[in-house]
Design an enzyme around this catalytic site. Structure first.
Site, short mmCIF file in Angstrom:
data_model
loop_
_atom_site.label_atom_id
_atom_site.label_comp_id
_atom_site.label_asym_id
_atom_site.label_seq_id
_atom_site.Cartn_x
_atom_site.Cartn_y
_atom_site.Cartn_z
N TYR A 38 17.56 20.47 35.68
CA TYR A 38 16.31 20.97 35.12
C TYR A 38 16.50 22.40 34.62
CZ TYR A 38 14.04 17.02 37.42
OH TYR A 38 13.67 15.77 37.83
N GLU A 47 11.77 10.43 26.06
CA GLU A 47 12.40 10.25 27.36
C GLU A 47 13.85 9.77 27.20
OE1 GLU A 47 9.82 8.58 30.52
OE2 GLU A 47 8.34 8.28 28.92
N ASP A 59 -0.46 5.08 0.89
CA ASP A 59 -0.81 6.08 1.91
C ASP A 59 -0.86 5.46 3.30
OD1 ASP A 59 -1.39 8.33 0.05
OD2 ASP A 59 -2.92 6.94 -0.67
N LEU A 82 20.61 9.92 29.75
CA LEU A 82 22.01 10.23 29.52
C LEU A 82 22.86 9.25 30.31
CD1 LEU A 82 20.54 12.76 28.51
CD2 LEU A 82 22.41 14.14 29.47
N ASP A 117 0.84 -1.19 0.00
CA ASP A 117 0.00 0.00 0.00
C ASP A 117 0.89 1.25 0.00
OD1 ASP A 117 -2.48 1.53 0.47
OD2 ASP A 117 -1.66 1.84 2.46
N ARG A 174 14.95 -1.08 18.92
CA ARG A 174 13.82 -2.01 18.93
C ARG A 174 12.50 -1.24 19.00
NH1 ARG A 174 11.45 -2.18 23.91
NH2 ARG A 174 12.70 -1.47 25.70
N LYS A 219 12.53 7.49 40.63
CA LYS A 219 11.82 6.95 41.78
C LYS A 219 11.33 5.51 41.56
CE LYS A 219 10.26 11.52 43.26
NZ LYS A 219 9.09 12.41 43.47
N ASN A 239 13.89 14.68 30.52
CA ASN A 239 12.76 14.82 29.62
C ASN A 239 12.73 16.15 28.88
OD1 ASN A 239 10.89 12.34 30.28
ND2 ASN A 239 11.69 13.08 32.22
N GLY A 273 9.56 15.18 34.38
CA GLY A 273 8.74 14.20 33.69
C GLY A 273 7.60 13.70 34.55
N HIS A 315 25.48 8.69 32.03
CA HIS A 315 26.54 9.30 32.83
C HIS A 315 25.99 9.49 34.25
CE1 HIS A 315 30.03 11.84 33.71
NE2 HIS A 315 29.20 12.68 34.32
#
Length: 379
Positions: free
Chosen positions: A324, A312, A19, A315, A17, A337, A254, A262, A248, A317
């Site tokens: 922030y 999301e 579209d 990093l 297909d 994936r 947590k 984020n 976020g 490190h």
């Protein structure tokens, strides 16, 4: 959804297909309808997309006129809508993995038919904006060349006939439910690539449902496999996004023990539509701190069932403090994936750490490492 274990024979050709499968027509149509409906005091918010995706132009127009109670006939609607649409055809982008797939099949001599519910003229115009595409198709067929469009099997039966193939030897690749129904009615095998989010439950008749064309495995269907995966990663055309780090959902550190940095999605709506949900990786730059390896998810995170698509990044490190509000620049260079759900929080966390290991190894490869010096990351 897993591929059926009862495949009786492999495929020798592909019927695909256009579209929503190869090109992001829905995005342009949505933009036009959003503006068009305003003059009638109506609002297009995308919820009606499910009713028109995969339909013939006439069926889609009829649905819109009737569902929105527009004070115009279907013919009048089409006479106003299609000039607007035609003027935007050059802006319809190919979907991730589309160019890779059709050129791969062409390069290996696999016959490919382009079979769409659009008219033949519209098909020809749309693909003319994608260099080299027309030559990749052995057959091009539109709904105006057969008695009935999808979900009738006519288009796929005619495509198989023109390829001189038995439908049972054909693999159909479709994004819509009507397209899947048409493929199954024609007696083909069908891979579904749903173009609308969170709708995979509607595709139970397909032989396989995949998240995007990036996840297509031709070898599952007896077709030549891709050879471009490197260390469990797929190189992609790099894309760049940036902005201040925001708070976020409060679950990264947590709940998961994984501190994500984020970004707001309000300025990246187009990127979120263009890029399939899944796990990606690349480089992250904080102008006052340096450049770091990064792995990131895009999507709805099925385990937490987000109501909106998010970005999301993690990093790679160990930072001693939050940052922030600082400007974060990302270059995304590879794919790992598709997004997936998990039976437990522990299995989700384990998979995220596995993704981290894959990204860390891959980013040391020259083809990925070279982007660490991109000036975008530190400007």
């Amino acid at each position: 959804m897993s591929m059926s274990n009862s495949l009786k024979k492999f495929s020798s050709c592909v019927l695909i297909d256009l579209d929503g499968t190869l090109i992001n027509t829905d995005g342009v149509v949505g933009d036009i309808l959003r503006k068009y409906l305003c003059k009638y005091g109506k609002q297009w918010d995308g919820r009606e997309s499910l009713k028109i995706v995969g339909k013939t132009p006439l069926e889609a127009a009829t649905t819109i006129v009737e569902d929105y109670g527009l004070p115009c006939a279907v013919d009048e609607f089409n006479s106003e809508f299609y000039p607007l649409f035609s003027a935007q055809m050059d802006k319809i982008k190919s979907l991730p993995g589309a160019n890779r797939l059709i050129r791969h099949l062409k390069g290996h001599g696999v016959p490919v038919a382009l079979a769409s519910n659009s008219s033949r003229a519209n098909i020809e115009t749309k693909i003319s904006y994608h260099e080299g595409w027309k030559e990749c198709f052995s057959v091009i067929i539109g709904s105006d060349e057969v008695p009935k469009g999808k979900p009738s099997p006519d288009i796929f039966l005619e495509a198989a006939k023109r390829l001189n193939k038995d439908p049972a030897d054909c693999l159909v690749i479709e994004d819509s439910v009507p397209g899947v129904m048409a493929g199954k009615a024609a007696g083909t095998k069908v891979v579904a690539v749903p173009s609308l989010p969170k709708q995979t439950h509607l595709y139970t008749s397909a032989d396989e449902v995949i998240n995007s064309l990036l996840d297509m495995k031709p070898e599952n269907w007896g077709l030549p496999p891709f050879q471009d995966w490197i260390e469990n990663t797929l190189p992609i055309d790099p894309w760049r996004i940036g902005g201040p780090v925001i708070k976020g959902f409060g679950r990264g550190s947590k709940v998961l023990g994984i501190p994500t940095a984020n970004l707001s999605t309000k300025d990246y709506a187009e990127e979120l539509v263009e890029h399939p949900s899944g796990v990606y990786f690349g480089w992250a730059g904080l102008p006052t701190r340096g450049v770091f390896k990064m792995v990131m998810s895009i999507g709805w995170n099925p385990y937490f069932n987000n109501t909106e698509k998010t970005i999301e990044p993690w990093l790679l490190h160990d930072f001693t403090e939050d940052f922030y509000g600082e400007e974060l620049r990302l270059i995304i260079v590879g794919y790992i994936r598709p997004e997936a759900n998990f039976p437990s929080l522990e299995s989700l966390i384990a998979k995220i750490h596995e993704d981290k290991e894959v990204a860390e190894i891959a980013l040391d490869l020259p083809s990925y490492a070279k982007f660490k010096d991109d000036p975008y990351l530190t400007k």
